[in-house]
Design a protein around this motif. Structure first.
Motif: not given
Length: 415
Positions: A118, A176, A179-180
């Motif tokens: 990530k 995924s 993120d927001d």
């Protein structure tokens, strides 16, 4: 009794053979994974700048801490030296590389679920974001930024840079890994690129999205309409990505305006096949792949699949030749000093591009996942290409494409 003993012996031998084959395949897979882990470490320690969050095209030295000393200075970028694209300076293709690498990280995460990826994805994204914002020209995707000139860019980009940036941003948006907090930033970038195309890709500009300073592109590489067949899907792909991320009808209408003609031109690709570069074919395949995933008309989807299969066939025909070229090159040689050698115009270019092209040819075929056209011959060529370089001593950004092909193949259970 003797017959039963003989049968048992045969069965034991077959079982031993199967077990041996299984272990051999496992060892081969482990060896390949180990090599690709070295490649992964190499790109982050030798080709990457934490200041710009960008990966560069080649290195001129293996001396630790000096791999990127050759990048352009503030004065050179200010003067547009050696040219308005920064060709040959090791930062002309940062957006192509970022696109390949962001997609690779997404594939790797799908296989491993490694949460540290990530951070890797965010870093690559922020490198793209830097190239889209540092200059203040909305929707312009600069080729790269030098850590020695962190607020300056070469004024000319290309449809190639934009294609890779947009495709990977769209793919990141749907993964995924995003993120927001990052999704609104992706929507903003995709919108701004699409808005720039709407403003500038008009007859008065010869369908050119223009340089960062608003002047026309001198080389025809920013033209987005009335182009060759392998370039035709780029414009509707950009609009489709922006529509998909934002839901804005404006972008959907632009997508529908160009999609049918683009697909028709893509199907006529083979008329000019010899002149089409492999990197151009990869960008074509990326564009078609995005369109295939968003298109809803079955007849048009079938045509897109057909066009992608044409590109796959060309790639498979080229792959063996590129592997043979890799075998003839010293893959450990460093790039010559670009200021003296005039960029990548000498012998080194053959080494630099052979590695990159091997990865590109595999990616082209692996992107056509619905066709599953990657046969045992292509798998063997890919494995040989992946195993050939010494990743502790490699100077070409082709390592990005090989990594991309490896993790794409892993995600599709090809390797």
């Amino acid at each position: 009794m003797k017959k039963n003993s003989a049968k048992l012996a045969v069965l034991v031998l077959l079982l031993i053979g199967a077990i041996s084959s299984c272990f051999a395949q496992q060892n081969s897979s482990n060896n390949l994974f180990d090599k690709m882990e070295i490649a992964w470490q190499t790109i982050w320690t030798k080709f990457y700048s934490s200041e710009t969050k960008l990966f560069y095209d080649f290195i001129e030295s293996y001396e630790t801490g000096h791999e990127l000393d050759h990048l352009p200075t503030e004065a050179e970028v200010q003067e547009q030296n050696p040219n308005e694209c920064g060709y040959g300076t090791a930062m002309e293709d940062c957006m192509i590389s970022a696109g390949v690498l962001l997609s690779m990280v997404i594939d790797r995460y799908a296989v491993t679920q490694d949460e540290s990826l990530k951070t890797a994805a965010r870093d690559i994204f922020e490198g793209i974001e830097l190239c889209a914002t540092v200059h203040g020209a909305s929707g312009f995707i600069a080729r790269g930024v030098s850590p020695k000139a962190p607020k300056l860019v070469y004024i000319n980009s290309s449809r190639d840079q934009v294609t890779h940036a947009v495709y990977s941003l769209w793919e990141y948006y749907h993964s995924s890994l995003a993120d927001d907090e990052v999704k609104p930033r992706i929507r903003k970038l995709l919108s701004e690129v699409a808005d720039r195309m709407i403003r500038n890709v008009i007859p008065e500009n010869n369908y050119d999205f223009l340089c960062v300073d608003g002047t026309p592109c001198r080389r025809g590489i920013c033209k987005m309409y009335n182009v060759m067949g392998h370039e035709a899907a780029r414009l509707p792909m950009i609009y489709a990505a922006a529509w998909d991320a934002t839901g804005k009808t404006l972008y959907f209408d632009q997508y529908r305006k160009y999609i049918n003609e683009a697909v028709d031109m893509s199907l006529n690709l083979e008329k000019n096949t010899p002149s089409v570069t492999t990197y151009g074919l990869l960008q074509m395949q990326l564009s078609l792949n995005l369109l295939l995933q968003l298109e809803t008309e079955n007849e048009l989807k079938d045509s897109i699949r057909q066009a992608m299969q044409i590109v796959c066939r060309i790639a498979s025909e080229r792959s063996a030749g590129v592997l043979e070229t890799m075998k003839t090159r010293d893959l450990t040689e460093v790039a010559p000093n670009w200021r003296k050698a005039g960029g990548l115009n000498g012998e080194y270019r053959k080494t630099w591009y052979a590695v990159r092209e091997a990865g590109e040819l595999a990616l082209i075929q692996l992107l056509a996942t619905e066709n599953r056209s990657f046969d045992e011959k292509q798998k063997s060529i890919l494995i040989d290409s992946l195993l050939m370089p010494d990743y502790k001593k490699i100077s070409t950004c082709g390592v990005y494409d090989l990594l991309g092909a490896y993790w794409k193949a892993r995600r599709l259970d090809v390797l």
